[in-house]
Design a protein around this motif. Structure first.
Motif, PDB file in Angstrom:
ATOM      1  N   GLY A  51       0.768  -1.236   0.000  1.00  0.00           N
ATOM      2  CA  GLY A  51       0.000   0.000   0.000  1.00  0.00           C
ATOM      3  C   GLY A  51       0.800   1.288   0.000  1.00  0.00           C
ATOM      4  O   GLY A  51       0.203   2.375  -0.051  1.00  0.00           O
ATOM      5  N   ILE A  52       2.117   1.242   0.029  1.00  0.00           N
ATOM      6  CA  ILE A  52       2.915   2.468  -0.039  1.00  0.00           C
ATOM      7  C   ILE A  52       3.041   2.861  -1.507  1.00  0.00           C
ATOM      8  O   ILE A  52       3.546   2.094  -2.318  1.00  0.00           O
ATOM      9  N   SER A  53       2.583   4.047  -1.837  1.00  0.00           N
ATOM     10  CA  SER A  53       2.498   4.451  -3.238  1.00  0.00           C
ATOM     11  C   SER A  53       3.875   4.617  -3.867  1.00  0.00           C
ATOM     12  O   SER A  53       4.866   4.920  -3.180  1.00  0.00           O
ATOM     13  N   GLU A  54       3.926   4.431  -5.173  1.00  0.00           N
ATOM     14  CA  GLU A  54       5.171   4.662  -5.902  1.00  0.00           C
ATOM     15  C   GLU A  54       5.614   6.112  -5.785  1.00  0.00           C
ATOM     16  O   GLU A  54       6.813   6.404  -5.736  1.00  0.00           O
ATOM     17  N   THR A  55       4.649   7.035  -5.718  1.00  0.00           N
ATOM     18  CA  THR A  55       4.970   8.457  -5.579  1.00  0.00           C
ATOM     19  C   THR A  55       5.698   8.721  -4.264  1.00  0.00           C
ATOM     20  O   THR A  55       6.708   9.445  -4.222  1.00  0.00           O
ATOM     21  N   ALA A 149       4.072   6.165   6.346  1.00  0.00           N
ATOM     22  CA  ALA A 149       3.470   5.105   5.545  1.00  0.00           C
ATOM     23  C   ALA A 149       4.022   3.740   5.928  1.00  0.00           C
ATOM     24  O   ALA A 149       3.265   2.771   6.115  1.00  0.00           O
ATOM     25  N   VAL A 150       5.338   3.622   6.047  1.00  0.00           N
ATOM     26  CA  VAL A 150       5.925   2.322   6.350  1.00  0.00           C
ATOM     27  C   VAL A 150       5.668   1.942   7.810  1.00  0.00           C
ATOM     28  O   VAL A 150       5.519   0.752   8.135  1.00  0.00           O
ATOM     29  N   PHE A 151       5.563   2.923   8.693  1.00  0.00           N
ATOM     30  CA  PHE A 151       5.189   2.636  10.078  1.00  0.00           C
ATOM     31  C   PHE A 151       3.784   2.041  10.130  1.00  0.00           C
ATOM     32  O   PHE A 151       3.511   1.116  10.904  1.00  0.00           O
ATOM     33  N   GLY A 152       2.888   2.551   9.271  1.00  0.00           N
ATOM     34  CA  GLY A 152       1.540   1.992   9.190  1.00  0.00           C
ATOM     35  C   GLY A 152       1.542   0.538   8.726  1.00  0.00           C
ATOM     36  O   GLY A 152       0.753  -0.285   9.196  1.00  0.00           O
ATOM     37  N   THR A 210      11.921  -5.671  11.082  1.00  0.00           N
ATOM     38  CA  THR A 210      12.402  -4.630  10.182  1.00  0.00           C
ATOM     39  C   THR A 210      11.664  -4.710   8.862  1.00  0.00           C
ATOM     40  O   THR A 210      11.392  -5.806   8.353  1.00  0.00           O
ATOM     41  N   LEU A 211      11.317  -3.542   8.314  1.00  0.00           N
ATOM     42  CA  LEU A 211      10.737  -3.448   6.974  1.00  0.00           C
ATOM     43  C   LEU A 211      11.735  -2.701   6.107  1.00  0.00           C
ATOM     44  O   LEU A 211      12.011  -1.520   6.333  1.00  0.00           O
ATOM     45  N   LEU A 212      12.271  -3.380   5.103  1.00  0.00           N
ATOM     46  CA  LEU A 212      13.352  -2.855   4.282  1.00  0.00           C
ATOM     47  C   LEU A 212      12.900  -2.608   2.860  1.00  0.00           C
ATOM     48  O   LEU A 212      12.304  -3.478   2.224  1.00  0.00           O
TER      49      LEU A 212
END
Length: 349
Positions: A51-55, A149-152, A210-212
């Protein structure tokens, strides 16, 4: 709960986590079980449809490149050693998870933003407070937008882990409300003359997971047989790995898996978000996850103190402050690299 060691896997699985953001409870349950299997058997996996947008991702990439393209003297204006809460620029050689080898990279570190009047900041809690932002148009907005966004995504994964473990909702997530969850912007410069140099030494991550988001290959993970397995680059995915705190919470059912970065013949950027527990959380094996008469394999761990202690033992500017008596290791601090699969193989050697 039966403890399972990571298998002698040869690749890592990919999990579609879109259901975690929807309302189909059956699909959420299926996804959660996939997460649980990956965490037990491998400790590393890709997540797609996050769900994290390319933008949002592209803005992060662009701003990061702008910063690292600055002259060193400009970047050193934001040197992490000038901060009082471990935020800012990390020049090459500043940190060394493996003290015998210098890391061939530079980084910029930020974390959960808290105002100066927040009680944790007023109390002087390590690593808490405001970020250090370079004087570049849009940098703070674009980079922190990615952080949020990545924390979500991390919150959604934690809910998935709760389901996979059979825990009540918020059993874990309630312990991660304003954590010192660090986002690192990491730059591995291009060096055509290096064929097999270390980028980041073998280590486990100190936090829950971790999210990389990398931009090129180079990541390797240790399997249950102690062998290094390549993690191919995927543009559409985040790479997730289990950290020390989830290993302890699950009494070893989830194992903090060692990984490292090898030098590759291309410029590389990497963006890990280390999803942590709140600073004052006491992390210990959860009674609900222990089988009848099963004993905890770990003593309690103070989440923030563990993170702070590991950080002190990794960064040269903090080692100097420790040697000079300016700071102290938290009581009961573990040595660097004493948890996770890599440590177990060292113990067996």
């Amino acid at each position: 709960m039966t403890t399972r060691q990571p298998t002698a896997f040869e690749s890592i699985p990919a999990i579609d986590i879109a259901p975690l953001f929807g309302s189909d409870t059956a699909a959420q349950q299926t996804t959660a079980q996939e997460l649980g299997r990956a965490a037990r058997d491998v400790g590393f996996f890709y997540v797609v449809n996050h769900g994290i947008s390319e933008t949002t991702q592209q803005a992060l990439f662009d701003q990061t490149k702008r910063f690292f393209d600055l002259p060193l003297r400009r970047k050193m204006d934001y040197y992490i050693g000038k901060s009082n809460n471990h935020r800012g620029y990390v020049p090459a050689g500043e940190e060394a998870p493996d003290p015998t080898k210098a890391d061939a990279k530079e980084a910029f570190d930020l974390s959960y933003e808290l105002p100066g009047n927040h009680p944790e900041v007023v109390a002087g809690t390590p690593m808490m407070g405001a970020n250090v932002w370079p004087d570049l148009d849009g940098f703070a907005d674009d980079v922190y937008a990615y952080y949020q966004a990545v924390f979500g995504v991390g919150q959604a994964l934690m809910r998935g882990f709760e389901t996979a473990l059979g825990l009540d909702p918020d059993a874990l997530l309630s312990q991660a409300t304003q954590p010192p969850s660090q986002l690192r912007l990491i730059h591995y410069p291009f060096d055509p003359n290096v064929t097999d140099a270390q980028g980041i030494g073998a280590h486990t991550d100190y936090e829950c997971f971790t999210l990389l988001r990398p931009t090129a290959p180079g990541l390797e993970v240790m399997n249950g047989a102690g062998e290094w397995v390549d993690v191919p680059y995927r543009e559409d995915a985040l790479v997730v790995n289990i950290g020390d705190m989830l290993e302890i919470w699950t009494n070893g059912a989830f194992v903090a898996t060692s990984h490292r970065v090898r030098k590759v013949k291309e410029e590389r950027y990497s963006f890990p978000l280390f999803f942590a527990a709140d600073y004052h959380t006491k992390v210990a094996p959860l009674p609900a996850l222990l089988a009848e008469h099963e004993k905890p394999k770990y003593g309690p761990l103070a989440a923030g103190d563990h993170l702070w202690a590991q950080t002190i033992q990794t960064f040269n500017y903090l080692k100097k402050r420790l040697a000079n008596g300016e700071i102290q290791l938290p009581e009961g601090a573990r040595g660097a690299g004493t948890l996770g699969q890599h440590a177990r193989h060292k113990d067996d050697a």
